[in-house]
Scaffold this active site. Structure first.
Site, mmCIF file in Angstrom:
data_model
loop_
_atom_site.group_PDB
_atom_site.id
_atom_site.type_symbol
_atom_site.label_atom_id
_atom_site.label_comp_id
_atom_site.label_asym_id
_atom_site.label_seq_id
_atom_site.Cartn_x
_atom_site.Cartn_y
_atom_site.Cartn_z
ATOM 1 N N LYS A 22 0.846 -1.206 0.000
ATOM 2 C CA LYS A 22 0.000 0.000 0.000
ATOM 3 C C LYS A 22 0.879 1.253 0.000
ATOM 4 O O LYS A 22 0.643 2.186 -0.751
ATOM 5 C CB LYS A 22 -0.874 -0.013 1.242
ATOM 6 C CG LYS A 22 -1.433 1.358 1.648
ATOM 7 C CD LYS A 22 -2.274 1.312 2.889
ATOM 8 C CE LYS A 22 -1.492 1.488 4.170
ATOM 9 N NZ LYS A 22 -1.125 2.861 4.518
ATOM 10 N N ASN A 23 1.929 1.250 0.818
ATOM 11 C CA ASN A 23 2.746 2.455 0.976
ATOM 12 C C ASN A 23 3.714 2.694 -0.176
ATOM 13 O O ASN A 23 4.391 3.713 -0.209
ATOM 14 C CB ASN A 23 3.472 2.430 2.326
ATOM 15 C CG ASN A 23 2.486 2.595 3.484
ATOM 16 O OD1 ASN A 23 1.310 2.909 3.252
ATOM 17 N ND2 ASN A 23 2.941 2.366 4.691
ATOM 18 N N CYS A 117 -4.498 11.926 13.203
ATOM 19 C CA CYS A 117 -5.184 10.624 13.162
ATOM 20 C C CYS A 117 -4.918 9.977 14.519
ATOM 21 O O CYS A 117 -4.293 10.555 15.394
ATOM 22 C CB CYS A 117 -4.647 9.780 12.009
ATOM 23 S SG CYS A 117 -3.022 9.109 12.319
ATOM 24 N N ARG A 122 0.664 14.162 13.088
ATOM 25 C CA ARG A 122 1.001 13.936 11.675
ATOM 26 C C ARG A 122 1.110 15.262 10.896
ATOM 27 O O ARG A 122 0.418 15.485 9.909
ATOM 28 C CB ARG A 122 -0.014 13.015 11.009
ATOM 29 C CG ARG A 122 -0.376 11.753 11.763
ATOM 30 C CD ARG A 122 0.657 10.654 11.755
ATOM 31 N NE ARG A 122 1.027 10.123 10.478
ATOM 32 C CZ ARG A 122 0.438 9.096 9.859
ATOM 33 N NH1 ARG A 122 -0.624 8.564 10.387
ATOM 34 N NH2 ARG A 122 0.895 8.652 8.713
ATOM 35 N N ASP A 305 5.533 0.453 11.899
ATOM 36 C CA ASP A 305 4.334 -0.216 11.389
ATOM 37 C C ASP A 305 4.253 -1.673 11.802
ATOM 38 O O ASP A 305 3.256 -2.340 11.526
ATOM 39 C CB ASP A 305 4.251 -0.119 9.860
ATOM 40 C CG ASP A 305 3.946 1.301 9.422
ATOM 41 O OD1 ASP A 305 4.040 1.578 8.212
ATOM 42 O OD2 ASP A 305 3.652 2.141 10.289
ATOM 43 N N ARG A 397 -8.064 -0.894 5.162
ATOM 44 C CA ARG A 397 -7.286 0.162 4.492
ATOM 45 C C ARG A 397 -5.978 -0.391 3.952
ATOM 46 O O ARG A 397 -5.444 0.123 2.977
ATOM 47 C CB ARG A 397 -6.956 1.275 5.496
ATOM 48 C CG ARG A 397 -8.165 2.031 5.966
ATOM 49 C CD ARG A 397 -7.755 3.255 6.707
ATOM 50 N NE ARG A 397 -6.802 4.035 5.908
ATOM 51 C CZ ARG A 397 -6.247 5.155 6.335
ATOM 52 N NH1 ARG A 397 -6.524 5.599 7.543
ATOM 53 N NH2 ARG A 397 -5.419 5.822 5.577
HETATM 54 C C1 EPZ Z 1 4.526 6.905 6.324
HETATM 55 O O1 EPZ Z 1 3.720 7.889 6.925
HETATM 56 C C2 EPZ Z 1 3.651 5.654 6.216
HETATM 57 N N1 EPZ Z 1 2.494 5.953 5.352
HETATM 58 C C3 EPZ Z 1 3.201 5.237 7.610
HETATM 59 O O2 EPZ Z 1 2.459 4.038 7.477
HETATM 60 C C4 EPZ Z 1 4.446 4.956 8.451
HETATM 61 O O3 EPZ Z 1 4.047 4.621 9.766
HETATM 62 C C5 EPZ Z 1 5.329 6.206 8.482
HETATM 63 O O4 EPZ Z 1 5.672 6.604 7.136
HETATM 64 C C6 EPZ Z 1 6.631 5.974 9.237
HETATM 65 O O5 EPZ Z 1 7.322 4.911 8.649
HETATM 66 C C7 EPZ Z 1 2.669 5.984 4.014
HETATM 67 O O6 EPZ Z 1 3.759 5.766 3.503
HETATM 68 C C8 EPZ Z 1 1.444 6.270 3.200
HETATM 69 P P1 EPZ Z 1 6.484 10.273 8.355
HETATM 70 P P2 EPZ Z 1 4.232 9.426 6.953
HETATM 71 O O7 EPZ Z 1 6.317 11.554 7.620
HETATM 72 O O8 EPZ Z 1 5.062 9.698 5.763
HETATM 73 C C9 EPZ Z 1 6.958 13.587 11.682
HETATM 74 C C10 EPZ Z 1 0.689 2.564 7.871
HETATM 75 O O9 EPZ Z 1 0.324 1.994 8.907
HETATM 76 N N2 EPZ Z 1 6.739 14.579 10.603
HETATM 77 O O10 EPZ Z 1 7.614 9.388 7.984
HETATM 78 O O11 EPZ Z 1 3.036 10.281 7.200
HETATM 79 C C11 EPZ Z 1 5.714 12.751 11.979
HETATM 80 O O12 EPZ Z 1 4.852 13.424 12.859
HETATM 81 C C12 EPZ Z 1 1.100 4.021 7.912
HETATM 82 O O13 EPZ Z 1 0.786 2.017 6.746
HETATM 83 C C13 EPZ Z 1 6.807 15.935 10.899
HETATM 84 O O14 EPZ Z 1 7.024 16.324 12.044
HETATM 85 O O15 EPZ Z 1 5.142 9.440 8.235
HETATM 86 C C14 EPZ Z 1 6.305 11.502 12.579
HETATM 87 O O16 EPZ Z 1 6.558 11.735 13.949
HETATM 88 C C15 EPZ Z 1 0.878 4.624 9.291
HETATM 89 N N3 EPZ Z 1 6.601 16.827 9.902
HETATM 90 C C16 EPZ Z 1 7.647 11.344 11.841
HETATM 91 O O17 EPZ Z 1 7.923 12.619 11.258
HETATM 92 C C17 EPZ Z 1 6.345 16.453 8.609
HETATM 93 O O18 EPZ Z 1 6.191 17.318 7.732
HETATM 94 C C18 EPZ Z 1 7.621 10.309 10.722
HETATM 95 O O19 EPZ Z 1 6.496 10.581 9.922
HETATM 96 C C19 EPZ Z 1 6.278 15.063 8.325
HETATM 97 C C20 EPZ Z 1 6.489 14.147 9.333
#
Ligand code: EPZ
Length: 417
Positions: A22-23, A117, A122, A305, A397
């Site tokens: 999915k990702n 969420c 996020r 994850d 999902r």
């Molecule tokens: C991706 O989410 C995945 N989703 C998530 O999978 C996964 O848990 C996550 O990466 C971490 O590996 C998809 O790829 C669609 P991040 P993403 O930006 O990109 C902070 C699942 O279960 N952050 O890597 O949204 C954030 O708050 C889902 O399949 C900022 O502060 O996660 C978090 O603490 C859940 N500012 C950390 O970085 C930003 O602009 C990592 O988040 C962006 C992120």
């Protein structure tokens, strides 16, 4: 609202085929906006988030066709609506991935802020900061990001935090920007590399994907391509834990064991027998489970994850384990439901202390997010008696027909509509 009913205690045995990730599919579908030519994506997982993203692209004017063998054809030639509406974005935060491609090709975008969420706030500040460095103007008002540019240009972008979709969004923005972009402290996930492979097939010039420093040299335009989505390493890890928690023996096929090396080494550490093949691996959970600590970090370390699924397994451990979640601030919702099934877990901030050795008993439980749902399914497989999981739309999902795949391995599981 569908529920899933499980009678626990069956040892799972047999062979399961892993679906597309999915990702990896979500950024790839967003990337189809970068060209007016046909793009074929193969090995797509037909889960809710994919259907939501299809609906989003079609609402913008893209033409999407479902073909056979998990393949869809995309044609973003008639894009007229440069907006990702709240109704769609609120159900799937990854819709923010259309921001980069829309700015790159159309120089304009109006995308609803995803909002938080269950697992955390996020934010997308790092996405917006990067786009502004590339010459975009991003105003946030009324719950929307209004972005525009006279034309994106290359920039040096250093992420304070490793962000997967932030890396992907800016990669997609940079491929049509004037000049060279460097992404530092970039995400190294296999899904990022899979997107880079697709963009290169479209004519983009990208190197360093899979490392912390990605270099992109912008080109004038991109062509169509045929691209295959990689197997879902998190689905594979979830089935590995299903074998471990039921003391079963499962052959997990159609996946790349290298993509979940940290998960497999942690499972070996706790006493699960793993034998690695070229396109899959075998998991035997006949031994007792040892309680071992784990901390989640960005790839290639143990993935956030898989944290909820691992916690379910640690309830079967022979002692005490400490699970530390460093990525998201509120990703222990599953602990409360596991406790209702008899687990002995104490949550203290970013740590969950799991005392193993107590039998799990079936109960009525509630899913709160995608991976928490998977954790409750795993616990239900090991629990004595009946477990009913509510709100399984969370599960749908990201998992393709999970109850069918588990039933095929001998689980007593059914969906109750
Ligand atoms: C991706 O989410 C995945 N989703 C998530 O999978 C996964 O848990 C996550 O990466 C971490 O590996 C998809 O790829 C669609 P991040 P993403 O930006 O990109 C902070 C699942 O279960 N952050 O890597 O949204 C954030 O708050 C889902 O399949 C900022 O502060 O996660 C978090 O603490 C859940 N500012 C950390 O970085 C930003 O602009 C990592 O988040 C962006 C992120």
């Amino acid at each position: 609202m569908d529920k899933i009913r499980i009678i626990g205690g069956k040892e799972l045995r047999g062979n399961v085929e892993i679906s597309g990730a999915k990702n990896a599919a979500l950024p790839a579908m967003a990337a189809t906006l970068l060209t007016p030519e046909n793009v074929w994506l193969e090995n797509l997982p037909y889960v809710r988030d994919i259907m939501t993203t299809r609906a989003l692209l079609e609402s913008m004017g893209a033409h999407v066709e479902t073909l056979e063998n998990e393949t869809m054809m995309f044609k973003a030639a008639g894009i007229g609506e440069l907006e990702a509406p709240y109704e769609l974005v609120k159900t799937m935060r990854a819709s923010v991935l259309v921001l980069g491609p829309m700015l790159a090709r159309f120089k304009k975008a109006r995308v609803s802020l995803p909002g938080g969420c269950a697992i955390g706030a996020r934010p997308i500040n790092l996405h917006l900061q990067g786009l502004e460095k590339m010459g975009a103007k991003c105003d946030v008002s009324h719950g929307y990001v209004e972005a525009s540019t006279a034309g994106l240009h290359g920039a040096y972008i250093q992420f304070d935090t490793v962000t997967v979709t932030g890396t992907e969004n800016l990669m997609m923005a940079a491929v049509l920007a004037g000049g060279e972009t460097m992404l530092d402290n970039a995400a190294c996930e296999p899904e990022v590399e899979n997107l880079a492979d697709m963009l290169r097939a479209m004519g983009a010039r990208i190197e360093g994907d899979g490392t912390r420093t990605i270099r992109i040299r912008g080109v004038k335009k991109l062509k169509g391509c045929r691209h295959r989505i990689i197997p879902d390493r998190i689905e594979a890890g979830t089935f590995a834990i299903a074998a471990a928690i039921t003391r079963g023996d499962i052959e997990i096929a159609n996946c790349n064991p290298k993509h979940l090396a940290s998960v497999l080494s942690q499972l070996s550490l706790v006493g699960v027998e793993i034998s690695i093949g070229e396109t899959g691996f075998r998991v035997r959970g006949h031994a007792d489970i040892s309680s071992k600590n784990v901390t989640t970090y960005p790839y290639p370390a143990f993935p956030t994850d898989m944290q909820a699924q691992y916690m379910a397994l640690m309830t079967r451990g022979d002692g005490t384990s400490i699970i530390t979640e460093t990525i998201f601030e509120n990703r222990f919702m599953h602990a409360l439901e596991l406790i209702r099934m008899g687990a002995d877990i104490t949550v203290e901030g970013r740590q969950a202390i799991v005392h193993g050795g107590r039998p799990l008993t079936g109960a009525n439980v509630q899913a709160s997010d995608l991976r928490a749902s998977a954790s409750l399914v795993l616990a239900g497989l090991a629990a004595e008696g009946e477990t009913i999981i509510d709100r399984v739309y969370h599960l749908d999902r990201g998992y393709v027909r999970i109850e069918e795949k588990l039933a095929g391995l001998g689980a007593e599981i059914e969906r109750i509509s």
